[in-house]
Design a protein around this motif. Structure first.
Motif, PDB file in Angstrom:
ATOM      1  N   SER A 312       0.837  -1.195   0.000  1.00  0.00           N
ATOM      2  CA  SER A 312       0.000   0.000   0.000  1.00  0.00           C
ATOM      3  C   SER A 312       0.872   1.245   0.000  1.00  0.00           C
ATOM      4  O   SER A 312       0.400   2.339  -0.240  1.00  0.00           O
ATOM      5  CB  SER A 312      -0.910  -0.011   1.230  1.00  0.00           C
ATOM      6  N   GLU A 313       2.161   1.062   0.276  1.00  0.00           N
ATOM      7  CA  GLU A 313       3.083   2.190   0.317  1.00  0.00           C
ATOM      8  C   GLU A 313       4.180   1.910  -0.693  1.00  0.00           C
ATOM      9  O   GLU A 313       4.897   0.908  -0.560  1.00  0.00           O
ATOM     10  CB  GLU A 313       3.679   2.293   1.731  1.00  0.00           C
ATOM     11  N   GLY A 314       4.283   2.773  -1.697  1.00  0.00           N
ATOM     12  CA  GLY A 314       5.248   2.537  -2.764  1.00  0.00           C
ATOM     13  C   GLY A 314       6.665   2.362  -2.262  1.00  0.00           C
ATOM     14  O   GLY A 314       7.402   1.500  -2.739  1.00  0.00           O
ATOM     15  N   SER A 315       7.028   3.147  -1.250  1.00  0.00           N
ATOM     16  CA  SER A 315       8.427   3.127  -0.808  1.00  0.00           C
ATOM     17  C   SER A 315       8.833   1.745  -0.285  1.00  0.00           C
ATOM     18  O   SER A 315       9.967   1.320  -0.475  1.00  0.00           O
ATOM     19  CB  SER A 315       8.654   4.188   0.257  1.00  0.00           C
ATOM     20  N   SER A 316       7.901   1.024   0.358  1.00  0.00           N
ATOM     21  CA  SER A 316       8.270  -0.292   0.880  1.00  0.00           C
ATOM     22  C   SER A 316       8.449  -1.293  -0.253  1.00  0.00           C
ATOM     23  O   SER A 316       9.279  -2.196  -0.165  1.00  0.00           O
ATOM     24  CB  SER A 316       7.236  -0.794   1.891  1.00  0.00           C
ATOM     25  N   HIS A 317       7.679  -1.123  -1.328  1.00  0.00           N
ATOM     26  CA  HIS A 317       7.823  -1.984  -2.502  1.00  0.00           C
ATOM     27  C   HIS A 317       9.148  -1.709  -3.201  1.00  0.00           C
ATOM     28  O   HIS A 317       9.895  -2.619  -3.553  1.00  0.00           O
ATOM     29  CB  HIS A 317       6.652  -1.716  -3.464  1.00  0.00           C
ATOM     30  N   LEU A 318       9.452  -0.409  -3.366  1.00  0.00           N
ATOM     31  CA  LEU A 318      10.690  -0.013  -4.042  1.00  0.00           C
ATOM     32  C   LEU A 318      11.916  -0.476  -3.261  1.00  0.00           C
ATOM     33  O   LEU A 318      12.903  -0.914  -3.835  1.00  0.00           O
ATOM     34  CB  LEU A 318      10.730   1.511  -4.216  1.00  0.00           C
ATOM     35  N   LYS A 319      11.814  -0.391  -1.936  1.00  0.00           N
ATOM     36  CA  LYS A 319      12.927  -0.803  -1.089  1.00  0.00           C
ATOM     37  C   LYS A 319      13.240  -2.284  -1.319  1.00  0.00           C
ATOM     38  O   LYS A 319      14.393  -2.685  -1.430  1.00  0.00           O
ATOM     39  CB  LYS A 319      12.552  -0.549   0.370  1.00  0.00           C
TER      40      LYS A 319
ATOM     41  N   LEU B  45      -7.897   3.526   5.416  1.00  0.00           N
ATOM     42  CA  LEU B  45      -6.588   2.922   5.173  1.00  0.00           C
ATOM     43  C   LEU B  45      -6.657   1.404   5.095  1.00  0.00           C
ATOM     44  O   LEU B  45      -7.095   0.746   6.035  1.00  0.00           O
ATOM     45  CB  LEU B  45      -5.623   3.298   6.301  1.00  0.00           C
ATOM     46  N   HIS B  46      -6.247   0.859   3.955  1.00  0.00           N
ATOM     47  CA  HIS B  46      -6.078  -0.583   3.831  1.00  0.00           C
ATOM     48  C   HIS B  46      -4.597  -0.834   3.673  1.00  0.00           C
ATOM     49  O   HIS B  46      -4.048  -0.632   2.598  1.00  0.00           O
ATOM     50  CB  HIS B  46      -6.809  -1.129   2.610  1.00  0.00           C
ATOM     51  N   LEU B  47      -3.932  -1.245   4.737  1.00  0.00           N
ATOM     52  CA  LEU B  47      -2.496  -1.482   4.648  1.00  0.00           C
ATOM     53  C   LEU B  47      -2.234  -2.796   3.921  1.00  0.00           C
ATOM     54  O   LEU B  47      -2.853  -3.814   4.232  1.00  0.00           O
ATOM     55  CB  LEU B  47      -1.874  -1.527   6.045  1.00  0.00           C
ATOM     56  N   GLY B  48      -1.323  -2.755   2.971  1.00  0.00           N
ATOM     57  CA  GLY B  48      -0.967  -3.970   2.240  1.00  0.00           C
ATOM     58  C   GLY B  48      -0.092  -4.862   3.107  1.00  0.00           C
ATOM     59  O   GLY B  48       0.681  -4.383   3.930  1.00  0.00           O
ATOM     60  N   SER B  49      -0.228  -6.195   2.909  1.00  0.00           N
ATOM     61  CA  SER B  49       0.522  -7.140   3.737  1.00  0.00           C
ATOM     62  C   SER B  49       2.022  -6.906   3.673  1.00  0.00           C
ATOM     63  O   SER B  49       2.719  -6.968   4.683  1.00  0.00           O
ATOM     64  CB  SER B  49       0.241  -8.573   3.281  1.00  0.00           C
ATOM     65  N   GLY B  50       2.523  -6.654   2.458  1.00  0.00           N
ATOM     66  CA  GLY B  50       3.961  -6.479   2.279  1.00  0.00           C
ATOM     67  C   GLY B  50       4.467  -5.224   2.974  1.00  0.00           C
ATOM     68  O   GLY B  50       5.540  -5.218   3.584  1.00  0.00           O
ATOM     69  N   THR B  51       3.672  -4.168   2.892  1.00  0.00           N
ATOM     70  CA  THR B  51       4.048  -2.914   3.541  1.00  0.00           C
ATOM     71  C   THR B  51       4.070  -3.090   5.060  1.00  0.00           C
ATOM     72  O   THR B  51       5.010  -2.653   5.724  1.00  0.00           O
ATOM     73  CB  THR B  51       3.062  -1.800   3.132  1.00  0.00           C
ATOM     74  N   VAL B  52       3.053  -3.759   5.599  1.00  0.00           N
ATOM     75  CA  VAL B  52       2.997  -3.978   7.050  1.00  0.00           C
ATOM     76  C   VAL B  52       4.170  -4.849   7.492  1.00  0.00           C
ATOM     77  O   VAL B  52       4.884  -4.534   8.450  1.00  0.00           O
ATOM     78  CB  VAL B  52       1.669  -4.649   7.449  1.00  0.00           C
ATOM     79  N   TYR B  53       4.395  -5.930   6.759  1.00  0.00           N
ATOM     80  CA  TYR B  53       5.466  -6.846   7.141  1.00  0.00           C
ATOM     81  C   TYR B  53       6.824  -6.139   7.112  1.00  0.00           C
ATOM     82  O   TYR B  53       7.630  -6.264   8.037  1.00  0.00           O
ATOM     83  CB  TYR B  53       5.487  -8.065   6.220  1.00  0.00           C
ATOM     84  N   GLY B  54       7.057  -5.375   6.043  1.00  0.00           N
ATOM     85  CA  GLY B  54       8.330  -4.649   5.915  1.00  0.00           C
ATOM     86  C   GLY B  54       8.520  -3.642   7.044  1.00  0.00           C
ATOM     87  O   GLY B  54       9.601  -3.544   7.628  1.00  0.00           O
ATOM     88  N   THR B  55       7.456  -2.904   7.374  1.00  0.00           N
ATOM     89  CA  THR B  55       7.545  -1.899   8.427  1.00  0.00           C
ATOM     90  C   THR B  55       7.768  -2.559   9.787  1.00  0.00           C
ATOM     91  O   THR B  55       8.601  -2.100  10.578  1.00  0.00           O
ATOM     92  CB  THR B  55       6.267  -1.039   8.460  1.00  0.00           C
ATOM     93  N   LEU B  56       7.050  -3.641  10.057  1.00  0.00           N
ATOM     94  CA  LEU B  56       7.199  -4.332  11.339  1.00  0.00           C
ATOM     95  C   LEU B  56       8.616  -4.882  11.508  1.00  0.00           C
ATOM     96  O   LEU B  56       9.203  -4.789  12.584  1.00  0.00           O
ATOM     97  CB  LEU B  56       6.179  -5.469  11.456  1.00  0.00           C
ATOM     98  N   THR B  57       9.159  -5.448  10.428  1.00  0.00           N
ATOM     99  CA  THR B  57      10.507  -6.000  10.489  1.00  0.00           C
ATOM    100  C   THR B  57      11.519  -4.912  10.813  1.00  0.00           C
ATOM    101  O   THR B  57      12.412  -5.088  11.647  1.00  0.00           O
ATOM    102  CB  THR B  57      10.866  -6.664   9.147  1.00  0.00           C
ATOM    103  N   LYS B  58      11.356  -3.762  10.151  1.00  0.00           N
ATOM    104  CA  LYS B  58      12.266  -2.638  10.375  1.00  0.00           C
ATOM    105  C   LYS B  58      12.144  -2.149  11.826  1.00  0.00           C
ATOM    106  O   LYS B  58      13.158  -1.928  12.496  1.00  0.00           O
ATOM    107  CB  LYS B  58      11.916  -1.511   9.391  1.00  0.00           C
ATOM    108  N   MET B  59      10.926  -2.023  12.306  1.00  0.00           N
ATOM    109  CA  MET B  59      10.720  -1.528  13.674  1.00  0.00           C
ATOM    110  C   MET B  59      11.285  -2.494  14.712  1.00  0.00           C
ATOM    111  O   MET B  59      11.805  -2.076  15.737  1.00  0.00           O
ATOM    112  CB  MET B  59       9.226  -1.328  13.936  1.00  0.00           C
TER     113      MET B  59
END
Lengths: 394, 109
Positions: A312-319, B45-59
């Protein structure tokens, strides 16, 4: 104090935990772990029912997190980043425990080191063998000089073979236990989506499949995604993907609106799979190799619905895309260098000595161009993705 | 990572990071976070699975959150003290924005 040496205790921590539990049932309570000598120290006491949990955590301090203390965990033994926790509560009263992720990642890294060692040793062994074979081919005999130093040679050979055996054992054992742990942790989620999937058991040889080969899609995953989506629109439903990920098996049926997503993961965690699966994504392919972990996800959507997206956030995909391209570039650069040197030598021989240009001599040049194209395609994919997102936001 | 570095890295926060942290008033599963964010944002807001997973891992790497396994062996995400400090600092910043937004809103009407 009872001492027991377990050389490979960390390869399968679940097995070790069970063993510690059995020891406690017999009245041997773990008191200390000496990691360098792989020794467990036990104190004799009344038999107890204890559960154990082994964890490996880079950032863990000497004090247990309050959540684990509240649930009855105490530290039985600790050594380096390893901790062995014990709990006297019955299993169904324990509501929180350390995750397996640290152990899985650590053991995977250990197996990578053994992979490196294995390649090196096999290379050395092959080089020596080929010298032996070529000298035997040239004059039909192998002259063996008597020398007292031969003992050293044999010792080295034995050591090399021993190390190869150890490396293979470690890799296989770690792979097995890691897979079991991952499966257990994401087991509930997996059971859930398996039941929601149509049970379409068709043998591969039945002729009902439309087979399509797709090589090197990893270098442009977005192209694979749109190809799969287009096939679905034409009624070619993807049923499964071959083990190494190059053959796609379709079944002809109703056209479906599907969203596909292929991605590279450097580490795989059970939480990764469960977040995706809980959200409704279906894992249709997962590559076997732990080093090159590719996963293909898919999800059906209805007419009028927005196409589901994983990011849902482009930056995480690009990363993620940037990391994948960067990693492959670093992996391929040494190969590129070797092929360039070889191609140049072949070329010089052709120019200076008029050597015949054979297909064999052209191989390094072909390999060079091929790997260069892989790197190019990955960065082209990244740039395409970036353009897509900037258009999307404007 | 020390507190100063974490503050510098995360503040100002993206909407995704803010809502993920805000949802951790209690330990939640990954998808539980997605559902909760959908709820409190009024389905905006519908958070995508990949975005959530990536953010959680970073945090998790930065020590803002931590994980544990529940009785079903599923991973739960939980706030750390550093994480609480971080979200409070960001809430303070947002309050200032909000104060000023309300104060000067009238001038543009």
């Amino acid at each position: 104090m009872k001492k027991i040496i377990k050389p490979f205790w960390s390869y399968d921590v679940e097995q070790t935990e069970d063993w510690l539990q059995e020891m406690a049932e017999q009245g041997y309570i773990l008191k200390k772990l000496h990691r360098a000598s792989r020794t467990f120290y036990f104190e004799q006491a009344a038999p107890q029912n204890l559960s154990y949990r082994i964890s490996f955590d880079r950032n863990q301090g000497p004090v247990l997190a309050s959540r684990f203390l509240e649930n009855g965990w105490t530290i039985a033994a600790a050594s380096g980043k390893w901790q062995i926790l014990q709990n006297s509560k019955p299993a169904n009263e324990i509501k929180a425990a350390p995750v397996r992720q640290g152990v899985i990642t650590h053991n995977r890294n250990v197996s990578f080191v053994f992979f490196g060692l294995l390649f090196y040793l096999l290379g050395v062994l092959l080089a020596n063998l080929s010298t032996l074979v070529s000298s035997w081919l040239q004059d039909g005999t192998v002259a063996v000089e008597p020398s007292p130093l031969w003992a050293i040679t044999y010792l080295f050979l034995a050591l090399t073979l021993g190390a190869i055996g150890l490396a293979i054992y470690s890799i296989v054992k770690i792979k097995k236990s890691n897979q079991a742990m991952l499966q257990k942790e994401s087991g509930i989620a997996a059971a859930k989506w398996k039941s929601s999937q149509p049970t379409l058991e068709i043998p591969e040889s039945s002729g009902r499949f439309v087979k399509k080969a797709k090589l090197g899609w990893m270098y442009a995953p977005d192209r694979l995604e749109s190809w799969l989506e287009k096939m679905e629109q034409q009624g070619y439903q993807l049923h499964h993907v071959g083990t190494i990920g190059t053959v796609f098996y379709f079944v002809k049926g109703e056209p479906r609106r599907m969203s596909y997503h292929a991605e590279y993961m450097s580490t795989v965690e059970s939480s990764y799979f469960s977040i995706y699966e809980d959200a409704g994504w279906l894992k249709i392919f997962e590559s076997w190799s732990a080093m090159e972990k590719w996963v293909i996800w898919c999800r059906e959507y209805k007419e009028g619905e927005e196409k589901p997206r994983i990011y849902s956030e482009g930056s995480s995909h690009l990363k993620r895309a940037r990391r994948m391209a960067g990693l492959y570039t670093v992996l391929f650069l040494p190969l590129l260098f070797i092929y360039a040197v070889n191609a140049n030598r072949e070329f010089q021989e052709f120019i200076n000595e008029g050597a015949a240009l054979s297909l064999f001599g052209l191989l390094p040049a072909i390999a060079f161009v091929l790997f260069l194209s892989f790197i190019y395609r990955m960065w082209a994919y990244y740039i395409r993705l970036r353009k897509n997102y900037s258009v999307f936001h404007r | 990572m020390n507190a100063d570095k974490v503050m510098k890295k995360y503040i100002p926060m993206t909407e995704t990071a803010f809502y993920i942290l805000l949802s951790l008033t209690e330990p939640r599963h990954g998808y539980g976070i997605v559902k909760h964010v959908e709820e409190i944002s009024g389905t905006r807001l519908h958070l995508g699975s990949g975005t959530v997973y990536g953010t959680l891992t970073k945090m998790q790497k930065d020590g803002v959150i931590t994980v544990f396994a529940d009785e079903e062996r599923k991973t739960l995400y939980e706030m750390t003290d550093l994480g609480k400090q971080l979200i409070l600092a960001e809430i303070g910043r947002l309050k200032e924005l909000h104060r000023n937004a309300v104060k000067y809103e009238g001038d543009f009407l």
